[in-house]
Design a protein around this motif. Structure first.
Motif, mmCIF file in Angstrom:
data_model
loop_
_atom_site.group_PDB
_atom_site.id
_atom_site.type_symbol
_atom_site.label_atom_id
_atom_site.label_comp_id
_atom_site.label_asym_id
_atom_site.label_seq_id
_atom_site.Cartn_x
_atom_site.Cartn_y
_atom_site.Cartn_z
ATOM 1 N N ASP A 1 -5.513 -4.240 -7.859
ATOM 2 C CA ASP A 1 -6.270 -5.396 -7.386
ATOM 3 C C ASP A 1 -6.975 -5.213 -6.046
ATOM 4 O O ASP A 1 -7.806 -6.045 -5.675
ATOM 5 C CB ASP A 1 -5.345 -6.612 -7.271
ATOM 6 N N PHE A 2 -6.639 -4.166 -5.298
ATOM 7 C CA PHE A 2 -7.197 -4.004 -3.958
ATOM 8 C C PHE A 2 -7.779 -2.613 -3.761
ATOM 9 O O PHE A 2 -7.312 -1.642 -4.344
ATOM 10 C CB PHE A 2 -6.124 -4.267 -2.894
ATOM 11 N N ALA B 1 0.812 -1.218 0.000
ATOM 12 C CA ALA B 1 0.000 0.000 0.000
ATOM 13 C C ALA B 1 0.847 1.270 0.000
ATOM 14 O O ALA B 1 0.339 2.347 -0.306
ATOM 15 C CB ALA B 1 -0.945 0.002 1.197
ATOM 16 N N LEU B 2 2.133 1.165 0.314
ATOM 17 C CA LEU B 2 3.027 2.319 0.260
ATOM 18 C C LEU B 2 3.314 2.668 -1.197
ATOM 19 O O LEU B 2 3.634 1.786 -1.998
ATOM 20 C CB LEU B 2 4.356 2.013 0.951
ATOM 21 N N GLU B 3 3.232 3.936 -1.526
ATOM 22 C CA GLU B 3 3.512 4.350 -2.901
ATOM 23 C C GLU B 3 4.934 4.015 -3.324
ATOM 24 O O GLU B 3 5.205 3.814 -4.510
ATOM 25 C CB GLU B 3 3.218 5.834 -3.072
ATOM 26 N N SER B 4 5.849 3.925 -2.375
ATOM 27 C CA SER B 4 7.243 3.606 -2.694
ATOM 28 C C SER B 4 7.473 2.109 -2.905
ATOM 29 O O SER B 4 8.560 1.711 -3.319
ATOM 30 C CB SER B 4 8.162 4.109 -1.578
ATOM 31 N N SER B 5 6.482 1.294 -2.652
ATOM 32 C CA SER B 5 6.624 -0.157 -2.818
ATOM 33 C C SER B 5 6.745 -0.515 -4.295
ATOM 34 O O SER B 5 5.998 -0.001 -5.132
ATOM 35 C CB SER B 5 5.412 -0.878 -2.224
ATOM 36 N N ASP C 1 5.671 -3.039 -5.665
ATOM 37 C CA ASP C 1 4.440 -3.728 -6.053
ATOM 38 C C ASP C 1 3.192 -2.860 -5.885
ATOM 39 O O ASP C 1 2.075 -3.367 -5.948
ATOM 40 C CB ASP C 1 4.277 -5.011 -5.234
ATOM 41 N N HIS C 2 3.389 -1.556 -5.681
ATOM 42 C CA HIS C 2 2.247 -0.681 -5.405
ATOM 43 C C HIS C 2 1.236 -0.660 -6.554
ATOM 44 O O HIS C 2 0.027 -0.687 -6.313
ATOM 45 C CB HIS C 2 2.720 0.737 -5.100
#
Length: 133
Positions: free
Chosen positions: A44-45, A31-35, A37-38
């Motif tokens: 998907d969520f 959920a972090l924008e820096s991830s 996989d964001h």
């Protein structure tokens, strides 16, 4: 729904704070924008939970023990999704099968409860200070 919304919001607050700490190598929360996989998470969520992990840069076992013992609000445990905040060290290298885990420092998994984010941050700040002493 109210509990999950509160835990997700608090998790993002705590995770963003952890990103700024010099002891922290990375925070693992899509959920972090820096991830990395964001974008997949966002596609998907529609929300997040209060469960995430963070990896320390390095920490000898005795310093990690001191860190964990200094926590007052976070209890040690594996029961995710309750009203109290929990933390537990995990060995990602032993449980990952699709990819390898190459982090140099220990990884800690957190389940955020219903405590105020400022209180959780203060508890983690004190613990990270104990890690360095």
């Amino acid at each position: 729904a109210v509990r999950l919304e509160r835990q997700a919001a608090t998790a993002l607050t705590v995770a963003n704070w952890l990103l700024e700490r010099p002891e922290v190598e990375g925070v693992h929360l899509p959920a972090l924008e820096s991830s990395p996989d964001h974008a997949l998470w966002k596609r998907d969520f529609s929300g997040a939970s209060g469960v995430f992990a963070f990896t320390l840069k390095t920490a000898p076992p005795d310093r990690l023990t001191a860190m964990l013992k200094s926590l007052d609000l976070f209890a040690m445990g594996f029961s995710w999704g309750g009203y109290e905040s929990l933390i537990v060290p995990v060995d990602e290298g032993m449980i990952r099968t699709a990819t390898s885990w190459t982090a140099a420092g220990p990884t800690l998994r957190i389940s955020i409860g219903l405590e105020h984010p400022d209180d959780l941050i203060a508890d983690l700040s004190k613990a990270l200070d104990a890690l360095r002493e």
